[in-house]
Design an enzyme around this catalytic site. Sequence first.
Site, PDB file in Angstrom:
ATOM      1  N   GLY A 110       0.831  -1.243  -0.085  1.00  0.00           N
ATOM      2  CA  GLY A 110      -0.023   0.027  -0.016  1.00  0.00           C
ATOM      3  C   GLY A 110       0.799   1.323  -0.020  1.00  0.00           C
ATOM      4  O   GLY A 110       0.617   1.921   0.958  1.00  0.00           O
ATOM      5  N   SER A 111       1.870   1.239  -1.012  1.00  0.00           N
ATOM      6  CA  SER A 111       2.561   2.395  -1.002  1.00  0.00           C
ATOM      7  C   SER A 111       2.494   3.444  -2.058  1.00  0.00           C
ATOM      8  O   SER A 111       3.294   3.965  -2.385  1.00  0.00           O
ATOM      9  CB  SER A 111       4.148   2.125  -0.682  1.00  0.00           C
ATOM     10  OG  SER A 111       4.301   0.786  -1.701  1.00  0.00           O
TER      11      SER A 111
ATOM     12  N   ARG B 207       0.241   5.841  -1.952  1.00  0.00           N
ATOM     13  CA  ARG B 207      -0.026   7.329  -1.243  1.00  0.00           C
ATOM     14  C   ARG B 207       0.009   7.055   0.050  1.00  0.00           C
ATOM     15  O   ARG B 207       0.226   6.096   0.705  1.00  0.00           O
ATOM     16  CB  ARG B 207      -1.469   7.721  -1.960  1.00  0.00           C
ATOM     17  CG  ARG B 207      -2.481   6.832  -1.725  1.00  0.00           C
ATOM     18  CD  ARG B 207      -3.735   7.029  -2.544  1.00  0.00           C
ATOM     19  NE  ARG B 207      -4.647   5.865  -2.598  1.00  0.00           N
ATOM     20  CZ  ARG B 207      -5.568   5.627  -1.901  1.00  0.00           C
ATOM     21  NH1 ARG B 207      -5.710   6.772  -0.881  1.00  0.00           N
ATOM     22  NH2 ARG B 207      -6.302   4.682  -1.794  1.00  0.00           N
TER      23      ARG B 207
ATOM     24  N   ASN C  76       1.252  -2.315   5.241  1.00  0.00           N
ATOM     25  CA  ASN C  76       0.909  -0.975   5.416  1.00  0.00           C
ATOM     26  C   ASN C  76      -0.425  -0.820   5.012  1.00  0.00           C
ATOM     27  O   ASN C  76      -1.277  -0.144   5.492  1.00  0.00           O
ATOM     28  CB  ASN C  76       1.693   0.169   4.920  1.00  0.00           C
ATOM     29  CG  ASN C  76       1.176   1.500   4.749  1.00  0.00           C
ATOM     30  OD1 ASN C  76       0.913   2.176   5.839  1.00  0.00           O
ATOM     31  ND2 ASN C  76       0.443   1.806   3.579  1.00  0.00           N
TER      32      ASN C  76
ATOM     33  N   SER D 253      -3.386   0.735  14.614  1.00  0.00           N
ATOM     34  CA  SER D 253      -4.129   2.027  14.865  1.00  0.00           C
ATOM     35  C   SER D 253      -4.314   2.217  16.596  1.00  0.00           C
ATOM     36  O   SER D 253      -4.459   1.461  17.205  1.00  0.00           O
ATOM     37  CB  SER D 253      -5.514   2.070  14.051  1.00  0.00           C
ATOM     38  OG  SER D 253      -5.953   3.273  14.386  1.00  0.00           O
TER      39      SER D 253
ATOM     40  N   TYR E  83     -13.408  -1.606  11.658  1.00  0.00           N
ATOM     41  CA  TYR E  83     -11.805  -1.095  11.421  1.00  0.00           C
ATOM     42  C   TYR E  83     -10.982  -1.265  12.854  1.00  0.00           C
ATOM     43  O   TYR E  83     -10.060  -2.004  12.632  1.00  0.00           O
ATOM     44  CB  TYR E  83     -11.937   0.301  11.131  1.00  0.00           C
ATOM     45  CG  TYR E  83     -10.544   0.723  10.943  1.00  0.00           C
ATOM     46  CD1 TYR E  83      -9.791   0.502   9.916  1.00  0.00           C
ATOM     47  CD2 TYR E  83     -10.063   1.764  11.754  1.00  0.00           C
ATOM     48  CE1 TYR E  83      -8.744   1.084   9.607  1.00  0.00           C
ATOM     49  CE2 TYR E  83      -8.668   2.388  11.589  1.00  0.00           C
ATOM     50  CZ  TYR E  83      -7.970   2.169  10.558  1.00  0.00           C
ATOM     51  OH  TYR E  83      -6.742   2.468  10.358  1.00  0.00           O
TER      52      TYR E  83
ATOM     53  N   LYS F 170      -7.848  -3.747  13.506  1.00  0.00           N
ATOM     54  CA  LYS F 170      -6.482  -3.294  14.026  1.00  0.00           C
ATOM     55  C   LYS F 170      -6.148  -4.052  15.284  1.00  0.00           C
ATOM     56  O   LYS F 170      -5.031  -4.329  15.585  1.00  0.00           O
ATOM     57  CB  LYS F 170      -6.576  -1.961  14.280  1.00  0.00           C
ATOM     58  CG  LYS F 170      -6.615  -1.064  12.738  1.00  0.00           C
ATOM     59  CD  LYS F 170      -5.556  -1.288  11.931  1.00  0.00           C
ATOM     60  CE  LYS F 170      -5.415  -0.799  10.549  1.00  0.00           C
ATOM     61  NZ  LYS F 170      -4.638  -0.986   9.802  1.00  0.00           N
TER      62      LYS F 170
ATOM     63  N   ILE G 211      -3.779  10.930  11.342  1.00  0.00           N
ATOM     64  CA  ILE G 211      -2.580  11.431  10.436  1.00  0.00           C
ATOM     65  C   ILE G 211      -3.515  11.904   9.086  1.00  0.00           C
ATOM     66  O   ILE G 211      -4.412  11.146   8.642  1.00  0.00           O
ATOM     67  CB  ILE G 211      -1.856   9.839  10.112  1.00  0.00           C
ATOM     68  CG1 ILE G 211      -1.189   9.162  11.402  1.00  0.00           C
ATOM     69  CG2 ILE G 211      -0.853  10.537   8.968  1.00  0.00           C
ATOM     70  CD1 ILE G 211      -0.563   9.886  12.057  1.00  0.00           C
TER      71      ILE G 211
HETATM   72  N1  LIG Z   1      -4.482   8.045   8.395  1.00  0.00           N
HETATM   73  C1  LIG Z   1      -4.651   7.483   9.624  1.00  0.00           C
HETATM   74  O1  LIG Z   1      -5.122   8.469  10.471  1.00  0.00           O
HETATM   75  C2  LIG Z   1      -4.420   6.442  10.203  1.00  0.00           C
HETATM   76  C3  LIG Z   1      -4.539   6.229  11.353  1.00  0.00           C
HETATM   77  C4  LIG Z   1      -4.041   4.986  12.076  1.00  0.00           C
HETATM   78  C5  LIG Z   1      -3.812   3.816  11.056  1.00  0.00           C
HETATM   79  N2  LIG Z   1      -3.626   4.084   9.824  1.00  0.00           N
HETATM   80  C6  LIG Z   1      -3.047   2.921   8.987  1.00  0.00           C
HETATM   81  O2  LIG Z   1      -2.151   3.217   8.273  1.00  0.00           O
HETATM   82  C7  LIG Z   1      -2.105   2.503   6.910  1.00  0.00           C
HETATM   83  C8  LIG Z   1      -2.049   3.705   5.830  1.00  0.00           C
HETATM   84  O3  LIG Z   1      -2.970   4.497   6.105  1.00  0.00           O
HETATM   85  P1  LIG Z   1      -3.208   5.974   5.093  1.00  0.00           P
HETATM   86  O4  LIG Z   1      -3.789   6.888   5.910  1.00  0.00           O
HETATM   87  O5  LIG Z   1      -1.900   6.088   4.325  1.00  0.00           O
HETATM   88  O6  LIG Z   1      -4.158   5.274   3.892  1.00  0.00           O
HETATM   89  P2  LIG Z   1      -4.338   5.716   2.543  1.00  0.00           P
HETATM   90  O7  LIG Z   1      -3.979   7.180   2.243  1.00  0.00           O
HETATM   91  O8  LIG Z   1      -5.882   5.376   2.202  1.00  0.00           O
HETATM   92  O9  LIG Z   1      -3.769   4.786   1.649  1.00  0.00           O
HETATM   93  C9  LIG Z   1      -3.861   3.528   1.511  1.00  0.00           C
HETATM   94  C10 LIG Z   1      -3.028   2.630   0.841  1.00  0.00           C
HETATM   95  O10 LIG Z   1      -3.274   1.099   0.966  1.00  0.00           O
HETATM   96  C11 LIG Z   1      -3.309   0.638  -0.468  1.00  0.00           C
HETATM   97  N3  LIG Z   1      -4.500  -0.245  -0.465  1.00  0.00           N
HETATM   98  C12 LIG Z   1      -5.631  -0.413   0.059  1.00  0.00           C
HETATM   99  N4  LIG Z   1      -6.288  -1.318  -0.115  1.00  0.00           N
HETATM  100  C13 LIG Z   1      -5.302  -2.191  -0.786  1.00  0.00           C
HETATM  101  C14 LIG Z   1      -5.179  -3.646  -1.473  1.00  0.00           C
HETATM  102  N5  LIG Z   1      -6.618  -4.307  -1.251  1.00  0.00           N
HETATM  103  N6  LIG Z   1      -4.106  -4.097  -1.963  1.00  0.00           N
HETATM  104  C15 LIG Z   1      -3.320  -3.316  -1.850  1.00  0.00           C
HETATM  105  N7  LIG Z   1      -3.160  -2.056  -1.515  1.00  0.00           N
HETATM  106  C16 LIG Z   1      -4.357  -1.406  -1.104  1.00  0.00           C
HETATM  107  C17 LIG Z   1      -3.855   1.985  -1.161  1.00  0.00           C
HETATM  108  O11 LIG Z   1      -3.538   1.602  -2.434  1.00  0.00           O
HETATM  109  P3  LIG Z   1      -4.233   1.994  -3.637  1.00  0.00           P
HETATM  110  O12 LIG Z   1      -3.614   3.572  -4.129  1.00  0.00           O
HETATM  111  O13 LIG Z   1      -4.012   1.314  -5.080  1.00  0.00           O
HETATM  112  O14 LIG Z   1      -5.754   2.279  -3.381  1.00  0.00           O
HETATM  113  C18 LIG Z   1      -2.774   3.120  -0.587  1.00  0.00           C
HETATM  114  O15 LIG Z   1      -1.566   2.867  -1.055  1.00  0.00           O
HETATM  115  C19 LIG Z   1      -3.595   1.852   6.966  1.00  0.00           C
HETATM  116  O16 LIG Z   1      -3.133   0.318   7.281  1.00  0.00           O
HETATM  117  C20 LIG Z   1      -4.015   2.365   8.090  1.00  0.00           C
HETATM  118  O17 LIG Z   1      -5.129   1.616   8.279  1.00  0.00           O
HETATM  119  C21 LIG Z   1      -3.974   5.246   9.210  1.00  0.00           C
END
Ligand SMILES: NC(=O)c1ccc[n+]([C@@H]2O[C@H](COP(=O)([O-])OP(=O)(O)OC[C@H]3O[C@@H](n4cnc5c(N)ncnc54)[C@H](OP(=O)(O)O)[C@@H]3O)[C@@H](O)[C@H]2O)c1
Length: 251
Positions: A15-16, A18, A94, A146, A159, A163, A192
């Site tokens: 998931g890299s 974005r 990720n 998370s 969710y 987690k 985040i």
């Molecule tokens: N943002 C927050 O506040 C927060 C807080 C706690 C934990 N987290 C955790 O941190 C991680 C990253 O979060 P983020 O905020 O960066 O999320 P994001 O901006 O929504 O990015 C998600 C990433 O995961 C990829 N992805 C989603 N479904 C996928 C699948 N089935 N197979 C392969 N790749 C997939 C997406 O790829 P595509 O571009 O191809 O869709 C994207 O690169 C997640 O596990 C999230 O639960 C985030």
Amino acid sequence: MSLSRLDGRTALVTGSSRGIGRATAECLAAHGADVVLNGLGPAEELDGLAAAIARRHGVRCIAVPADMASPEAVGGLLKAAYRAMGRLDVLVCNAGILGDGRLGMLPAAEVDRVLAVNVAGTLHAIQTGARLMQRGGGGSIVTLASIVGRRGNAGQALYAASKAALIGLTLSAAKELGPLGIRVNAVAPGFIDTDMTAHLDAGLRERWLRDIALGRFGSAEDVARTVLFLAGDLSAYVTGQVLGVDGGMAM
Ligand SMILES: NC(=O)c1ccc[n+]([C@@H]2O[C@H](COP(=O)([O-])OP(=O)(O)OC[C@H]3O[C@@H](n4cnc5c(N)ncnc54)[C@H](OP(=O)(O)O)[C@@H]3O)[C@@H](O)[C@H]2O)c1
């Protein structure tokens, strides 16, 4: 060489394309690691990002699109990464999706999808990743949990469950894989600023902000730097930990 350097090591970040994953890939590459990117696609966009990261940091960087919800695709991703790079030292699990909704409003298909991506996808990646890491004598695995996996949140039961499951997976994998020289840790981000949180309305953001001791939302780079610490030798004696990256939200 500085303990934060990762020269000669290969990292796969799921998931890299974005957000936190992309910032992590960039940060690991900036510290010398060859990096494998992943996302759902399209392949041309991921390839373009890989070329840009390789150019910026003078490392090898390739992209392998794969859906983390598919066990076969996850196996294929890990094997393609290993074939291309010849080793695997760091695995950052990720990729993750939200599944927000009150308990009574969660469709079964949504439950299946969130658990398939967030939990089963991570478990399958660790299974194959650990086997490949063993060939190089060990490595470091970092999962993205998370704050809500530790504290819960109304409207995020699904969710949060995914987690919390990741935390159990991380701790168990740390116990099982430690003797093989593989460390396994989780980071537990708070709020985040990424696409994942961009849809939240101003009122909700305001309420969350009041709970954050450092008085600001986190950036993807804040999380990436913590992953860097767990990926490399600065954390050589750290395993089985869940490290909050939340500006003091969970205390
Ligand atoms: N943002 C927050 O506040 C927060 C807080 C706690 C934990 N987290 C955790 O941190 C991680 C990253 O979060 P983020 O905020 O960066 O999320 P994001 O901006 O929504 O990015 C998600 C990433 O995961 C990829 N992805 C989603 N479904 C996928 C699948 N089935 N197979 C392969 N790749 C997939 C997406 O790829 P595509 O571009 O191809 O869709 C994207 O690169 C997640 O596990 C999230 O639960 C985030």
